[in-house]
Design an enzyme around this catalytic site. Structure first.
Site, short mmCIF file in Angstrom:
data_model
loop_
_atom_site.label_atom_id
_atom_site.label_comp_id
_atom_site.label_asym_id
_atom_site.label_seq_id
_atom_site.Cartn_x
_atom_site.Cartn_y
_atom_site.Cartn_z
N LYS A 74 6.72 2.02 -8.67
CA LYS A 74 7.35 2.25 -7.36
C LYS A 74 6.46 3.10 -6.46
CE LYS A 74 10.80 2.05 -4.39
NZ LYS A 74 10.90 3.29 -3.67
N GLU A 109 3.22 -0.18 0.86
CA GLU A 109 4.12 -0.21 2.02
C GLU A 109 3.57 0.63 3.17
OE1 GLU A 109 8.12 2.09 2.47
OE2 GLU A 109 8.54 0.25 1.34
#
Length: 309
Positions: free
Chosen positions: A167, A174
């Protein structure tokens, strides 16, 4: 039907509770906000669950997560399972797993992606921990993930810590994607030739190699506020971008895009960047380039003619 205790009913936690309940699972939630909570305390939550219990933690990373896991270690029994789904640093997972494991309690770390849209569209889940614990929690993961092949939204990434490491890298990527879209938006808006910025971005939504959900969200944002006049250009970072850069250094992996995107966020928080003041002063000193004073008056202090920069 699977029974679950869920601690932390903020934007993500409450949406996850809704999605799990819609899939037929029993969810008993606790939050410090009594208006959101199903129970009065973590102890009451644990008491309402049948053994062996599964408790999912969705509280802010750092001390809140550490305290919650420590409390659960005292409340739960051997054979129970804790799932930690916040944005914690992967190094903290080994500490949590050891604390719980000493009492015979299982532990999974799960990176959860999907944001506020996850309730309707599903979440991507990156899981770290023992295979038996992953299999035990899979009915919950299947309820939370989007429709389609499981492997396209759920992964058992590795041992304890792997879920949060995955993550972390996801969020680093991102950062870079968002920065690229943002720079493209600014360049389009600055152009004298482009009269329909939102239209250009929308036209990228189908068929192009840059199409993505993030682009769809940018189209939505620009359509709602074409000049971004209602938004201040100040961007925080959750920590995972920093951690990604730290791990890139640790593993000697070049990550210039993620690093630049992180630094751009730092720059966004400065009304008048001291570093750029120094750059302007140096350009003035060595080349006589004009500088903008605090009154916005543009002057050239150097006695020598301007030189190339």
């Amino acid at each position: 039907m699977t029974q679950l205790g869920l601690i932390g009913l903020g934007k993500m936690g409450s949406s996850m509770r809704d999605r799990l309940r819609a899939a037929g699972h029993e969810v008993v939630g606790y939050d410090r906000d009594a208006d959101l909570s199903d129970t009065g305390s973590p102890a009451e939550l644990v008491a309402r669950l049948d053994s062996p219990r599964t408790v999912w933690v969705m509280v802010p990373h750092g001390e809140p997560t550490k305290q919650t896991v420590a409390e659960l270690a005292e409340l739960l029994d051997e054979g129970d399972l804790v799932i930690e789904g916040g944005n914690s640093h992967f190094d903290e997972d080994k500490v949590n797993a050891d604390l719980l494991g000493a009492r015979g309690i299982g532990y999974l770390d799960v990176g959860v992606s999907g944001g506020v849209w996850g309730r309707d569209y599903g979440y991507a889940l990156m899981v770290g921990g023992q295979a038996d614990d992953v299999r035990r929690a899979m009915p919950l993961f299947d309820a939370l993930r989007p429709e389609g092949p499981r492997e396209e939204s759920v992964v058992h990434a590795g041992s304890v810590g792997a879920g949060h490491f995955a993550k972390m890298v996801h969020n680093g990527v991102e950062y870079g994607l968002m920065q690229a879209y943002a720079e493209g938006f600014e360049l389009l808006a600055a152009s004298e030739e482009i009269s329909d910025v939102a239209g250009v971005l929308t036209a990228w939504s189908r068929g192009t190699v840059v199409r993505s959900w993030l682009l769809d969200l940018l189209v939505r944002a620009v359509s709602d506020d074409p000049d971004m006049g209602d938004i201040q250009g100040y961007v925080e970072d959750s920590g995972e971008g920093r951690w990604s850069v730290e791990q890139a250094v640790r593993h000697a992996v070049p990550a210039p895009v993620i690093t630049a995107a992180l630094y751009a966020r730092f720059g966004s928080r400065q009304d008048d960047s001291p570093a750029m003041k120094a750059v302007a002063a140096l350009r003035n000193q060595f080349g006589g380039h004009a500088v903008a004073r605090s009154s916005h008056e543009v002057t050239s202090d150097a006695s020598t003619p301007p030189s190339a920069d």
